[in-house]
Write a protein that holds these residues in place. Structure first.
Motif, short mmCIF file in Angstrom:
data_model
loop_
_atom_site.label_atom_id
_atom_site.label_comp_id
_atom_site.label_asym_id
_atom_site.label_seq_id
_atom_site.Cartn_x
_atom_site.Cartn_y
_atom_site.Cartn_z
N ARG A 98 1.05 -1.05 -0.12
CA ARG A 98 0.05 0.09 -0.09
C ARG A 98 0.93 1.25 -0.04
O ARG A 98 1.54 1.36 1.01
CB ARG A 98 -0.98 0.08 1.12
CG ARG A 98 -1.78 1.27 1.62
CD ARG A 98 -2.80 1.51 0.43
NE ARG A 98 -3.79 2.23 0.89
CZ ARG A 98 -3.77 3.50 0.74
NH1 ARG A 98 -3.08 3.99 -0.05
NH2 ARG A 98 -5.00 4.13 1.33
N THR A 100 1.19 5.39 0.30
CA THR A 100 0.46 6.53 0.67
C THR A 100 0.90 7.73 -0.20
O THR A 100 0.41 8.88 -0.07
CB THR A 100 0.67 6.64 2.47
OG1 THR A 100 1.87 7.13 2.58
CG2 THR A 100 0.33 5.87 3.18
N ARG B 64 -10.02 13.45 4.66
CA ARG B 64 -10.60 12.11 4.49
C ARG B 64 -9.53 11.22 5.26
O ARG B 64 -8.57 11.04 4.66
CB ARG B 64 -11.11 11.55 3.14
CG ARG B 64 -12.29 12.11 2.55
CD ARG B 64 -12.83 11.14 1.44
NE ARG B 64 -13.77 11.98 0.70
CZ ARG B 64 -13.54 12.29 -0.69
NH1 ARG B 64 -12.69 11.52 -1.09
NH2 ARG B 64 -14.11 13.13 -1.33
N ARG B 65 -10.19 10.33 6.11
CA ARG B 65 -9.23 9.25 6.71
C ARG B 65 -9.49 7.92 6.05
O ARG B 65 -10.76 7.67 5.63
CB ARG B 65 -9.68 9.13 8.26
CG ARG B 65 -9.04 10.11 9.24
CD ARG B 65 -9.67 10.27 10.48
NE ARG B 65 -9.19 11.42 11.37
CZ ARG B 65 -7.98 11.44 11.80
NH1 ARG B 65 -6.98 10.56 11.60
NH2 ARG B 65 -7.70 12.64 12.48
N GLU B 66 -8.37 7.28 5.91
CA GLU B 66 -8.52 6.07 5.20
C GLU B 66 -7.63 5.10 6.08
O GLU B 66 -6.47 5.18 6.07
CB GLU B 66 -7.73 5.96 3.81
CG GLU B 66 -8.85 6.51 2.84
CD GLU B 66 -8.13 6.59 1.23
OE1 GLU B 66 -7.45 5.75 1.05
OE2 GLU B 66 -8.33 7.71 0.55
N GLY B 67 -8.36 4.28 6.84
CA GLY B 67 -7.74 3.44 7.94
C GLY B 67 -6.84 4.30 8.88
O GLY B 67 -7.46 5.49 9.39
N TYR B 69 -4.63 6.37 7.62
CA TYR B 69 -3.79 7.41 7.13
C TYR B 69 -5.00 8.70 6.80
O TYR B 69 -5.98 8.32 7.09
CB TYR B 69 -3.37 6.91 5.58
CG TYR B 69 -2.97 5.68 5.50
CD1 TYR B 69 -1.57 5.44 6.07
CD2 TYR B 69 -3.61 4.84 4.66
CE1 TYR B 69 -1.32 4.11 6.08
CE2 TYR B 69 -3.08 3.41 4.50
CZ TYR B 69 -1.98 3.17 5.24
OH TYR B 69 -1.48 1.82 4.89
N LYS B 70 -4.41 9.97 6.81
CA LYS B 70 -5.09 11.09 6.59
C LYS B 70 -4.76 11.69 5.26
O LYS B 70 -3.63 12.21 5.16
CB LYS B 70 -5.12 11.94 7.72
CG LYS B 70 -6.09 12.96 7.89
CD LYS B 70 -5.97 13.59 9.19
CE LYS B 70 -4.80 14.73 9.25
NZ LYS B 70 -4.92 15.41 10.63
#
Lengths: 131, 96
Positions: A98, A100, B64-67, B69-70
């Motif tokens: 994944r 980021t 938006r938060r994804e898990g 992460y921001k």
């Protein structure tokens, strides 16, 4: 004085060893039982006698909130050098890693950031030498 | 409405929006890297974070938060109010 090791705090040493060897492609260098954990290090196959990366248990209560705060803001714990960030991104993405931050051209350097599955973000960087 | 004008009055905040238009959904780390390396904006991470809060309260940035992460996303919708308040004519329909 020289820098011979650096470390990343991992939530599970066995999982970390799998990710850092099988996925990233590093080689195990030391694996010594030490109480309930191990002195566990990996090296790059491109530089097997070079700096060792210690996969260190993140047990101390202060470490997890620290790691979470870095991950939330997308900040990598450490950075590795690669020849071609684009090619590495493609290879790791195909393995389900994944990212980021996808490859980003910042002029002097191209960087990308991925999740090491052990609670850290890691940057890969390719220096751009002007010809 | 005042929040909107205040948000886009600051040059650093306009560059943040430019970078989000170039790539949407960035972490704070990526945005800071782009501002520093591409634009020579050496503001602290804390300062950039505060700029993002101003943009967010004006509705121009959505977090938006994804898990764990921001990520930050651009939202141009509030800008529509400016164009509606001071409409511009198409080149073909000038009044002279």
């Amino acid at each position: 004085m020289r820098i011979n090791i650096c470390s990343v705090p991992v939530d599970d040493q066995a999982k970390a060893l799998r990710f850092y060897t099988e996925t990233l492609g590093f080689q195990k260098k030391h694996d010594i039982p030490l109480g309930e954990h191990r002195w566990l290090t990996v090296v790059s196959p491109e530089d097997p006698s070079g700096t060792e990366l210690v996969l260190e248990p993140d047990e101390h209560p202060a470490v997890k909130p620290f790691k979470s705060a870095l991950v939330e803001d997308g900040i990598p714990f450490t950075s590795f050098a690669v020849q071609d960030v684009g090619a590495e991104h493609e290879r790791l993405d195909a393995l389900g890693v994944r990212f980021t931050q996808r490859p980003t051209d910042l002029g002097a350097v191209i960087t990308a950031v991925f999740d090491d599955t052990c609670g850290n973000l890691i940057q890969i960087a390719q220096e751009i030498h002007e010809s | 409405m005042n929040d909107l004008y205040r948000a886009i009055a600051d040059p650093t905040r306009r560059v943040i929006l430019d970078e989000l238009v170039e790539r949407d959904g960035q972490s704070l780390f990526e945005l800071c890297g782009r501002l520093a390396m591409k634009h020579g904006i050496g503001s602290s991470r804390q300062a950039i974070s505060q700029h993002l809060e101003v943009l967010e309260s004006a509705g121009l940035v959505i977090v938006r938060r994804e898990g764990r992460y921001k990520f930050h996303w651009f939202n141009g919708e509030p800008l529509r109010a400016i164009a509606e308040r001071w409409p511009t004519k198409d080149p073909g329909e000038t009044s002279r």
